[in-house]
Design a protein around this motif. Structure first.
Motif, mmCIF file in Angstrom:
data_model
loop_
_atom_site.group_PDB
_atom_site.id
_atom_site.type_symbol
_atom_site.label_atom_id
_atom_site.label_comp_id
_atom_site.label_asym_id
_atom_site.label_seq_id
_atom_site.Cartn_x
_atom_site.Cartn_y
_atom_site.Cartn_z
ATOM 1 N N GLU A 1 0.822 -1.193 0.000
ATOM 2 C CA GLU A 1 0.000 0.000 0.000
ATOM 3 C C GLU A 1 0.859 1.246 0.000
ATOM 4 O O GLU A 1 1.951 1.254 0.552
ATOM 5 C CB GLU A 1 -0.989 0.026 1.155
ATOM 6 C CG GLU A 1 -0.422 -0.263 2.515
ATOM 7 C CD GLU A 1 -0.453 -1.748 2.884
ATOM 8 O OE1 GLU A 1 0.138 -2.077 3.903
ATOM 9 O OE2 GLU A 1 -1.030 -2.579 2.163
ATOM 10 N N VAL A 2 0.331 2.274 -0.667
ATOM 11 C CA VAL A 2 1.032 3.539 -0.805
ATOM 12 C C VAL A 2 0.076 4.636 -0.365
ATOM 13 O O VAL A 2 -1.068 4.684 -0.847
ATOM 14 C CB VAL A 2 1.401 3.790 -2.291
ATOM 15 C CG1 VAL A 2 2.349 4.975 -2.415
ATOM 16 C CG2 VAL A 2 1.977 2.550 -2.939
ATOM 17 N N ALA A 3 0.511 5.515 0.542
ATOM 18 C CA ALA A 3 -0.329 6.642 0.954
ATOM 19 C C ALA A 3 -0.528 7.574 -0.228
ATOM 20 O O ALA A 3 0.414 7.813 -0.996
ATOM 21 C CB ALA A 3 0.339 7.391 2.107
ATOM 22 N N VAL A 4 -1.724 8.073 -0.428
ATOM 23 C CA VAL A 4 -1.974 9.072 -1.481
ATOM 24 C C VAL A 4 -2.865 10.171 -0.921
ATOM 25 O O VAL A 4 -3.675 9.929 -0.034
ATOM 26 C CB VAL A 4 -2.683 8.489 -2.732
ATOM 27 C CG1 VAL A 4 -1.791 7.579 -3.524
ATOM 28 C CG2 VAL A 4 -3.995 7.820 -2.383
ATOM 29 N N ASP A 5 -2.682 11.357 -1.472
ATOM 30 C CA ASP A 5 -3.603 12.448 -1.192
ATOM 31 C C ASP A 5 -4.598 12.377 -2.352
ATOM 32 O O ASP A 5 -4.257 12.736 -3.470
ATOM 33 C CB ASP A 5 -2.810 13.760 -1.193
ATOM 34 C CG ASP A 5 -3.670 14.910 -0.743
ATOM 35 O OD1 ASP A 5 -4.784 14.665 -0.240
ATOM 36 O OD2 ASP A 5 -3.242 16.066 -0.925
#
Ligand code: ADP
Ligand code: MG
Length: 297
Positions: free
Chosen positions: A223-227
């Motif tokens: 998982e990758v944090a995104v705005d």
């Protein structure tokens, strides 16, 4: 006033020291730690099996459905337990009413009827090769995904193509759902939007390992944090607004996948025991703590 005691309901799949602890139970540790840090010294938080004796569970002021991952094998027992806790005066979050609605993925049909962008879905009472072949024709597609209506973590799930259909003896002997396979799962990934007390907290994209299409960490997903883009975030907020409850739930994870049209469709609105990705949301622990304390008045 004495310090409130909060139960983090878990199960042998997730409790530390359990011989049947799952390899992805590190999610349990991260979630517990983030909420415990958020609470600081304002409340005590203990992980405990949701099947522990009632006289132990009723010692708590609030029961948070942390990681009771095995509830899918015992849905009725689980719901009875939550209702019994509420009857004994324990605040259950999310409440049993919310869990009952969310435990059968048929709720997705209700959200679709309310106008949520949705994945086309067939809902057979059970499924075998004939249902799969019919689904290829019904959707006009070459690949489908089959899931249990009561399920989590991609367990019991299958995907077939016209070129590699199910073997003759293959069956799902319980209420099921069939969807066209969405290629955006592999190209873009699955979006998760985490909400605490109805407010957007943080977003991320989950991607499957090479060669797989399931994004769960158990299958190598990352998982990758995104705005999130404003339109994507609004799509998730619109789903939140369609939930059939008066008060916003303590926590919600809206999972979405992009359709060929470019629109995000809801794949799940997770209100039971979703992993809430605390590492991707710096404010998550404090927000959950505030939400829990608010529910304790
Ligand atoms: N229609 C679909 N197209 C492509 N991949 C899918 C589809 N439905 C499910 N998946 C994959 O399977 C995973 C599990 O399915 P999901 O509906 O999220 O159920 P659960 O998480 O409760 O097991 C998803 O995260 C996704 O990776
Ligand atoms: Mg899911």
């Amino acid at each position: 006033m004495t310090k409130p005691a909060i139960a983090f309901l878990a199960c042998p799949d997730t409790l530390p020291g359990s011989p049947t602890r799952r390899p992805d139970a590190f999610e349990h540790d991260l979630l517990l730690e983030a909420i415990r840090t958020g609470l600081g010294d304002r409340a005590d938080l203990h992980a405990i099996d949701w099947r522990a004796p009632m006289d132990q569970l009723t010692q708590y002021d609030l029961a948070y459905l942390g990681t009771p991952w095995d509830y899918t094998e015992a849905k009725d027992e689980f719901l009875e337990r939550l209702e019994a806790l509420e009857g004994a005066g324990v605040v259950v979050a999310n409440p049993a009413e919310v869990i009952r609605w969310n435990a059968d993925k048929l709720y997705l049909a209700e959200l679709a009827a309310r106008g949520a962008p949705s994945i086309p879905t067939l809902w057979p009472q059970s499924a075998g090769p004939a249902e799969v072949l019919a689904a290829f024709d019904h959707f006009g597609c070459d690949r489908v995904v089959l899931k249990r209506r009561v399920g989590a973590g991609a367990i019991g799930q299958d995907s077939f193509t016209r070129a590699a259909p199910p073997p003759p003896d293959w069956r799902i002997d319980q209420p099921a759902m069939i969807q066209p396979f969405l290629p955006a799962i592999q190209s873009e990934g699955e979006h998760s939007f985490i909400f605490v007390s109805g407010q957007f907290s943080h977003g991320l994209i989950k991607q499957a390992a090479q060669g797989d299409y399931r994004i769960q960490s158990l299958y190598g997903g990352i998982e990758v944090a995104v705005d999130p883009a404003p339109a994507d975030r609004q799509a998730a907020e619109a789903v939140m607004a369609m939930l059939p409850f008066e008060a916003p739930p303590l926590y919600a994870r809206i999972d979405m996948v992009r359709l060929d049209s470019g629109e995000l469709a809801v794949i799940e609105a997770e209100l039971i025991e979703p992993y809430l990705y605390p590492l991707q949301g710096a404010e998550f622990g404090p927000r959950m703590a505030e939400g829990m304390l608010a529910r304790l008045g």
